[in-house]
Design an enzyme around this catalytic site. Structure first.
Site, short mmCIF file in Angstrom:
data_model
loop_
_atom_site.label_atom_id
_atom_site.label_comp_id
_atom_site.label_asym_id
_atom_site.label_seq_id
_atom_site.Cartn_x
_atom_site.Cartn_y
_atom_site.Cartn_z
N THR A 95 0.83 -1.22 0.00
CA THR A 95 0.00 0.00 0.00
C THR A 95 0.86 1.26 0.00
O THR A 95 1.91 1.30 0.63
CB THR A 95 -0.90 0.00 1.25
OG1 THR A 95 -1.66 -1.20 1.26
CG2 THR A 95 -1.82 1.20 1.28
N PRO B 182 0.56 5.86 -0.06
CA PRO B 182 -0.39 6.93 0.28
C PRO B 182 -1.45 7.10 -0.82
O PRO B 182 -2.62 7.35 -0.52
CB PRO B 182 0.50 8.17 0.40
CG PRO B 182 1.84 7.62 0.82
CD PRO B 182 1.97 6.29 0.12
N ILE C 154 2.13 0.20 7.11
CA ILE C 154 2.85 -1.07 7.04
C ILE C 154 2.94 -1.73 8.43
O ILE C 154 3.61 -1.23 9.33
CB ILE C 154 4.25 -0.88 6.42
CG1 ILE C 154 4.10 -0.21 5.03
CG2 ILE C 154 4.99 -2.21 6.30
CD1 ILE C 154 3.15 -0.91 4.06
N THR C 155 2.24 -2.87 8.57
CA THR C 155 2.24 -3.63 9.82
C THR C 155 3.64 -4.17 10.09
O THR C 155 4.31 -4.65 9.17
CB THR C 155 1.24 -4.80 9.70
OG1 THR C 155 -0.04 -4.26 9.41
CG2 THR C 155 1.18 -5.62 10.98
N GLY D 219 -23.51 -0.29 29.40
CA GLY D 219 -22.57 0.83 29.55
C GLY D 219 -21.17 0.38 29.88
O GLY D 219 -20.19 1.04 29.50
N GLU E 278 -5.97 -6.02 3.81
CA GLU E 278 -5.84 -7.20 2.94
C GLU E 278 -7.03 -7.30 1.98
O GLU E 278 -7.56 -8.37 1.73
CB GLU E 278 -5.63 -8.47 3.77
CG GLU E 278 -4.35 -8.37 4.58
CD GLU E 278 -3.65 -9.69 4.84
OE1 GLU E 278 -3.92 -10.67 4.12
OE2 GLU E 278 -2.82 -9.72 5.76
N SER F 190 -13.95 -5.13 2.27
CA SER F 190 -15.10 -6.01 1.98
C SER F 190 -15.61 -5.78 0.56
O SER F 190 -16.02 -6.73 -0.12
CB SER F 190 -16.23 -5.75 2.99
OG SER F 190 -15.86 -6.27 4.25
#
Ligand SMILES: Cc1cc2nc3c(=O)[nH]c(=O)nc-3n(C[C@H](O)[C@H](O)[C@H](O)COP(=O)(O)OP(=O)(O)OC[C@H]3O[C@@H](n4cnc5c(N)ncnc54)[C@H](O)[C@@H]3O)c2cc1C
Length: 383
Positions: free
Chosen positions: A126, A128, A157-158, A340, A363, A366
């Site tokens: 990915t 920007p 980035i994970t 609550g 990833e 949906s």
């Protein structure tokens, strides 16, 4: 498809359950508040073989099949999605991709380190300006003698700030769209590569997410993974298996939501008896329970298809689509059961809801999963 676990699969699940109970669940809330998982977890995951599942033993992997991988991922997801993501990315998206596409030299250089937890991998697709439309990425790798010189920027980035290896996707020629994309194995300490941590995430707060910037990063031609121009296919094949792993993690979230909702409904009293007696509360719990089972079956089907060498990409999109939406529903239903108290972070369900929310986004959102499934059904591409 046999739904009964083998002895090995049952043993690996018990190992993961014990590990999560001892090393993850007690700390997950504190890691969430501190915006960082304790980094020592990486070595512990490696020591148990959880960073090497399905990778051949000759490269330091722990073998096992994809169902075993799903079982471990589900348990980790039940404990803390931030920890689950470390495995899904470093093993699922990076090590497995190196094992499949890498040269002998690349496999020997990286796999023993990745599978032991000595090194961590991240997946740089990915940017920007390009997320869903990843094939239009702008990062460029220009050939210069025996090297490539890379310039560009990767977003969200994970493992980004923790990683030792970036599986990076960059454009190597001017062919528009995905055909000009190649994959590279870039050491994270390469001169010119910098990382900017991304803070303030809604969920997955314990995870080291970063923007990765490349300014004149020089790598030898041997850093190319697979053939030049094949990068987009490599990314898509990694993500198809990755979606199974995300789906398994989502089953874990939904199970955690179920456990929490059942526990709370049994002890919280209103109108003179526990709220578990009320049919509308039972409906919330029943819906979570069905989501857990359905999501798990769709996920296990993907593992079964992969292990039998069958086509699995559409089944992976279905599992990821359903399980991610199910995790969001399940966490939201559990929060409703808590009333609550679900809204304050002294209780676990708020974190589940925040962590679940990203699952329908990364990833492939949906919407993108629906386009993949629609294309498979109709033969017509809507991309
Ligand atoms: C916490 C986190 C971790 C991540 N980790 C990684 C990682 O490790 N590596 C990596 O490479 N990326 C990573 N990502 C990026 C992630 O994969 C992208 O955010 C995702 O693919 C969506 O891209 P985008 O955010 O640019 O949204 P966009 O693509 O801009 O989409 C915005 C909206 O438009 C919709 N949309 C887009 N195109 C279409 C279409 N053709 N039809 C219908 N709807 C459409 C989308 O569904 C979405 O609702 C991560 C993201 C997050 C939030």
């Amino acid at each position: 498809m046999n739904l009964e676990l083998s002895e090995e699969q049952a043993a690996v699940r018990r190992l993961a359950e014990d590990f999560v109970a001892r090393e993850v669940t007690p700390y997950a809330a504190a890691w969430d508040r501190a915006e960082s998982v304790d980094r020592s977890i990486v070595k512990k995951l490696g020591a148990l073989g959880f960073l090497g599942l399905t990778v051949p033993e000759e490269y330091g992997g722990s073998g096992g099949d994809h169902l075993a991988y799903c079982l471990v991922t589900e348990e980790l997801g039940r404990g803390d999605s931030s920890v689950r993501g470390i495995v899904s990315v470093s093993l699922g998206l990076v090590a497995k991709t190196v094992a499949h596409w890498g040269s002998e030299e690349q496999k020997r250089a990286w796999l023993p380190r990745l599978t032991s937890g000595e090194a961590l991998g991240c997946f740089g697709l990915t940017e920007p300006g390009t997320g869903s439309d990843a094939g239009n990425l702008a990062t460029r790798a220009v050939r210069d003698g025996g090297d490539y010189v890379i310039n560009g920027s990767k977003m969200f980035i994970t493992n980004g700030t923790w990683a030792d290896l970036v599986l990076l996707f960059a454009r190597t020629n001017d062919t528009p769209g995905h055909r000009g994309v190649s994959a590279f194995l870039v050491p994270a300490d390469a001169p010119g590569l910098s990382r900017r941590p991304i803070h303030g995430k809604l969920g997955l707060r314990g995870q080291a997410t970063a923007e990765v910037v490349l300014q004149d990063v020089r790598v030898p031609a041997s850093a190319l993974l697979g053939p030049e121009g094949k990068g987009f296919s490599i990314a898509m094949s990694a993500l198809a298996k990755g979606r199974m792993s995300v789906a398994a993690g989502c089953v874990g979230i939904a199970r955690a939501a179920l456990d929490a909702a059942v526990g709370y409904a049994g002890q919280r009293e209103q109108f003179g008896r526990s709220i578990a007696h009320y049919q509308l509360v039972q409906e919330l719990i029943s819906d979570i329970s069905v989501d857990v089972d359905a999501a798990r079956l769709l996920t296990w089907r993907v593992a079964d298809l992969i292990d039998r060498g069958e086509e699995f990409a559409t089944a992976a999109s279905k599992a990821k689509l359903f399980a991610s939406e199910a995790a969001v529903r399940a966490a939201n239903n559990a929060l409703q059961v808590y009333g609550g108290y679900g809204y304050i972070d002294e209780y676990p369900v708020g974190k589940l809801a925040r962590d679940a929310r990203v699952m329908t986004l990364y990833e492939g959102t949906s919407q993108i999963q629906k386009l993949i499934i629609g294309r498979a059904e109709t033969g017509v591409s809507a991309f």
